[in-house]
Scaffold this active site. Structure first.
Site, mmCIF file in Angstrom:
data_model
loop_
_atom_site.group_PDB
_atom_site.id
_atom_site.type_symbol
_atom_site.label_atom_id
_atom_site.label_comp_id
_atom_site.label_asym_id
_atom_site.label_seq_id
_atom_site.Cartn_x
_atom_site.Cartn_y
_atom_site.Cartn_z
ATOM 1 N N ASP A 1 -2.041 -2.371 -13.453
ATOM 2 C CA ASP A 1 -1.443 -3.528 -12.790
ATOM 3 C C ASP A 1 -0.076 -3.101 -12.252
ATOM 4 O O ASP A 1 0.434 -2.023 -12.564
ATOM 5 C CB ASP A 1 -1.335 -4.724 -13.754
ATOM 6 C CG ASP A 1 -1.200 -6.044 -12.990
ATOM 7 O OD1 ASP A 1 -0.871 -6.013 -11.789
ATOM 8 O OD2 ASP A 1 -1.399 -7.104 -13.590
HETATM 9 C C1 NOJ Z 1 0.259 -8.433 -10.679
HETATM 10 C C2 NOJ Z 1 -0.870 -9.291 -11.160
HETATM 11 O O1 NOJ Z 1 -0.862 -9.337 -12.568
HETATM 12 C C3 NOJ Z 1 -2.230 -8.821 -10.687
HETATM 13 O O2 NOJ Z 1 -3.179 -9.794 -11.019
HETATM 14 C C4 NOJ Z 1 -2.226 -8.546 -9.227
HETATM 15 O O3 NOJ Z 1 -3.501 -8.111 -8.821
HETATM 16 C C5 NOJ Z 1 -1.175 -7.498 -8.918
HETATM 17 N N1 NOJ Z 1 0.119 -8.002 -9.296
HETATM 18 C C6 NOJ Z 1 -1.180 -7.099 -7.457
HETATM 19 O O4 NOJ Z 1 -0.795 -8.167 -6.680
#
Ligand code: NOJ
Length: 780
Positions: free
Chosen positions: A297
């Site tokens: 993530d």
């Molecule tokens: C953080 C989020 O937790 C995740 O769900 C998302 O896909 C990413 N950012 C990218 O935007």
């Protein structure tokens, strides 16, 4: 952020490959078919170590164009100009022409002319926005979500995207967590059905087909269980609970072929997921059989240092690659540290080969080697994005997602009535939900827009009544353009705002007095649910509650239409209003869909997939809790030493599976065709369902099973099947659910999924509070 010089695309195109290393010395790949595995291996062999490591980096599009969708914190990073120029994937850059331009420039200078991957979060739609996933869950119609995902994929694909970071399949039980809106709810089985459907919708059966994007199951694992509902907080789950309740929905997505999985921010058993070798290698890869790309993530690789799990960025790189994380989203840790770690013998080069290979394989599966632009097409974008067909689908999904929580005969609206719409969501177009970066509120249909189309204008009035939030609530830290500015502007001119609000209130009260019926569209601000939007008080903002109370004082017939991303404590509203319709964040066609239901053109069918708590003190509350040794016995409240509260009931205000219709149904007790079931046999459980009202309607019949005694404690009830039945007035149908031994399996004392012989109870009803059951015995 470190200053990495932005790309000058024109310059790169003009000086084709000037000054770039070209270890293979090849010309751009001209292929008419995908690479064979042996060719991919050959390609990997010919790549330099730096080149392979750079494939493992993901950066935002602003490094290429100075313009992108930013979805996380921008921190210091270890990017160099060369690593950015050769990063294997990019997040947040889209638009057919832009993508084509960047892809061309990138490939010109990439030593082997390997194409770049374009990724973004396409959650509940792209430009045509469908209801938030929690609302989609309430349709109890995974097939419909499959179609929505397919439509979203089509819009995203023509805009140049190859991968979406969806679906989020985290099981959720705590309504304080803002991200419950991105999940389909608290049930393992239902979430698994949606997980499979959404992955299939995005990907189809072949990623090379037109209009498909690769899906990314997230967030692995257990991100939906942060302590106290506070985002990014510790997760404390037993291995048993993790496996039994949380892992199945990820497994379903993996079996459906999800090309990617994303790591979660949280710890599992004390170890942050992104550096958790046991979780990622033993469970995800070996046990669950995932062989696609594992992406961290946003900044998660760096955050394992702040967890106190890694000493520094080198340690973080070492642990993440040991865990098998293939792509580093936005920290630069791999590109900054891996080379040295391999050169000094700390990390095996084979780990980089493994990761780079998976990335090449994904590019190949998407058909990018033969067509690096895939579906990116400006002309088709104009045709497909927000097309009529997609809008119709958005309307269908929205109206099926609405849950009628209460109705004392005041809905549907009778057209001869004088109706006043009063509330800040009356003419509000911000109804798309927090994860809609691409959809714009101008394209959304408000309640007012739709009411003007279908109601008699001489009998209908519209009043805002109050703002969504007043100056007592601050929305801080949001990006510009996200919609928080309006509120802060109001908060700076307090006196003028007060006068304005008083006027709005008085107008609304007068209108309420004159009407036969008041519809009150109330709700959370759209930025109060979503990532980093945990709330301790899960209520409708006080300024709206004041409006609600005042309207109720002058008008007995109040129906509330609720906009929100999570279950809320709505005791007061459900006590005073005669009707309550939950519409979530309904998306682009929200207004039309709401009027369909308010006018009775569509008879509501939605069912809650997350319990609405009695009060926040009851959270997390979910129907499938484990049996306790001192269960509360309804009616025996004076029996002191029981698992119960002194001040509130154990049961939620509205349970999982609950939702009313404009008609009524009678469901008979389940009848079983056998009392004993042996392995390999099927047991049929049948009920009769009758529409006892005067309108045609659809009911969601739900099958729950309880395993009475087992080697480990089992839930009091678990959803095992559901089906939607449509009935004309007076019509009766027989519905049979098949029960097979596989449905009785659970994570046993032997640490495997298996069933155990013994007694089971079968409940079939219209929500999870169904009490009547029949028994049967599994014999082995
Ligand atoms: C953080 C989020 O937790 C995740 O769900 C998302 O896909 C990413 N950012 C990218 O935007």
């Amino acid at each position: 952020m470190q200053d990495v010089r932005r790309w000058n695309i024109e310059e790169i195109i003009a000086n084709k490959r000037k000054g770039c290393k070209d270890s293979a010395g090849t010309e751009p790949l001209q292929r008419d078919q995908s690479m064979k595995q042996s060719e991919l291996e050959q390609l990997l062999k010919s790549m330099s170590l730096e080149e392979k490591i750079n494939q493992m980096l993901q950066v935002t599009g602003d490094f290429y164009l100075g313009k992108t969708v930013i979805t996380g914190p921008m921190r210091e990073n270890g990017f160099t100009e060369e690593s950015v120029a050769q990063a294997g994937s990019v997040i947040g850059l889209l638009g057919a022409d832009v993508v084509k331009k960047v892809q061309k420039a990138y490939m010109e200078q990439q030593p082997h002319h390997i194409p770049l991957l374009f990724m973004l979060d396409v959650i509940n739609g792209f430009k045509t926005v469908f209801p938030i996933p929690l609302g989609q869950g309430a349709t109890f119609e995974p097939e419909l979500s499959r179609r929505c995902a397919q439509a979203a994929a089509k819009e995203a694909a023509v805009a140049g995207l190859h991968v979406t970071f969806a679906p989020m399949v985290d099981l959720v039980r705590d309504a304080r967590w803002g991200r419950v809106m991105e999940s389909t709810g608290e049930d393992t089985y239902l979430n698994s059905c949606f997980s499979k459907a959404m992955v299939e919708g995005f990907q189809g059966s072949d990623l090379k087909e037109p209009y498909r994007v690769a899906a990314c199951i997230k967030h692995f694992a257990g991100y939906g269980a942060p302590d106290a509902g506070r985002d990014y907080n510790t997760v404390e789950l037993s291995e048993h609970t993790l496996r039994e309740f949380y892992l199945p929905a990820y497994q379903a997505g993996i079996e459906a072929g999800s090309a990617l999985v994303m790591t979660s921010f949280n710890t599992i058993d004390g170890v942050p997921a992104t550096g958790n070798k046991w979780l990622m290698r033993d469970i995800l890869r070996d046990e669950m059989g995932f062989d696609g790309v594992l992406i961290s993530d946003w900044a998660a690789m760096e955050e394992i240092i702040y967890h106190g799990y890694c000493e520094d960025r080198s340690d973080a790189a070492k642990r993440s690659i040991a865990a098998g994380v293939d792509i580093d989203m936005m920290t630069g840790i791999y590109s900054e540290r891996l080379l040295e770690l391999i050169q000094n013998g700390t990390v095996e080069e084979s780990l980089v080969d493994e990761a780079a290979m998976r990335i090449l394989e994904l590019k190949n599966k998407l058909g990018l080697f033969e067509n690096p632009y895939k579906d990116a097409d400006e002309e088709k974008s104009r045709e497909i994005i927000l097309c009529r067909e997609h809008r119709e689908l958005a309307r269908e999904c929205a109206r099926k997602s609405f849950v009628l929580l209460k109705n004392e005969g005041i809905l549907p609206i009778r057209k001869e009535q004088k109706t006043a719409f009063i509330g800040p969501y009356t003419d509000n177009h911000n109804i798309l939900g927090a994860w809609s970066f691409i959809g714009t509120s101008e394209d959304a249909v408000s309640i007012r827009d739709a009411a003007m189309e279908v109601l008699d204008q001489s009998k209908t009035t519209f009043f805002q009544g109050c703002p969504v939030l007043d100056d007592t609530v601050k929305l801080e830290g949001f990006n510009s353009g996200e919609g928080a500015e309006e509120e802060s502007k109001a908060a700076t001119n307090l006196e003028a705002e007060k006068v304005k609000q008083e006027k709005m209130l008085q107008e609304a009260i007068e209108a309420a007095k004159e009407a036969d019926l008041v519809i009150m569209p109330l709700g959370e601000h759209r930025l109060q649910s979503g990532e980093a939007c945990s709330r301790a008080e899960i209520v409708i903002p006080e300024v709206q509650m004041e409006l609600f109370r005042k309207i109720c004082q002058v008008q007995p017939n109040v129906a509330v239409v609720l906009f929100n991303g999570r279950p809320l404590d709505i005791r007061e509203i459900s006590g005073k209003a005669k009707a309550v319709l939950e519409v979530w964040m309904p998306g682009t066609e929200g207004g039309h869909a709401i009027l369909d239901v308010l006018t009775g053109t569509y008879n509501p069918t939605g069912k809650l997939t997350m319990s609405f708590p009695y009060s926040v003190g009851q959270v997390p509350v979910h129907y499938n809790e484990y049996s306790t040794g001192r269960p509360h016995v309804p009616g025996k409240d004076k029996d002191r030493f029981r698992s119960k509260y002194l001040d509130i009931p154990n049961t939620p205000l509205y349970p999982f599976g609950y939702g009313l219709s404009y008609t009524s149904f009678e469901v008979s007790k389940a009848e079983l065709d056998r009392r004993e079931m042996k392995l390999g046999q099927v047991l049929n459980a049948t009920v009769k369902i009758k529409n006892t009202g005067e309108t045609a309607g659809t009911q969601v019949l739900q099958l729950y099973i309880r395993d009475v005694k087992a080697s480990v404690v089992r839930p009091v009830k678990e959803l095992k099947g559901f089906c939607k039945v449509h009935l004309l007035p007076g019509e009766e149908k027989s519905v049979t659910f098949e029960i097979r031994e596989e449905m009785l399996r659970f994570y046993s004392e032997n640490k495997v999924f298996e069933s155990e012989a013994g007694e089971f109870q079968v409940f079939i009803g219209v929500d999870s509070s169904v009490e009547d059951y029949e028994r049967f015995y599994l014999r082995k």
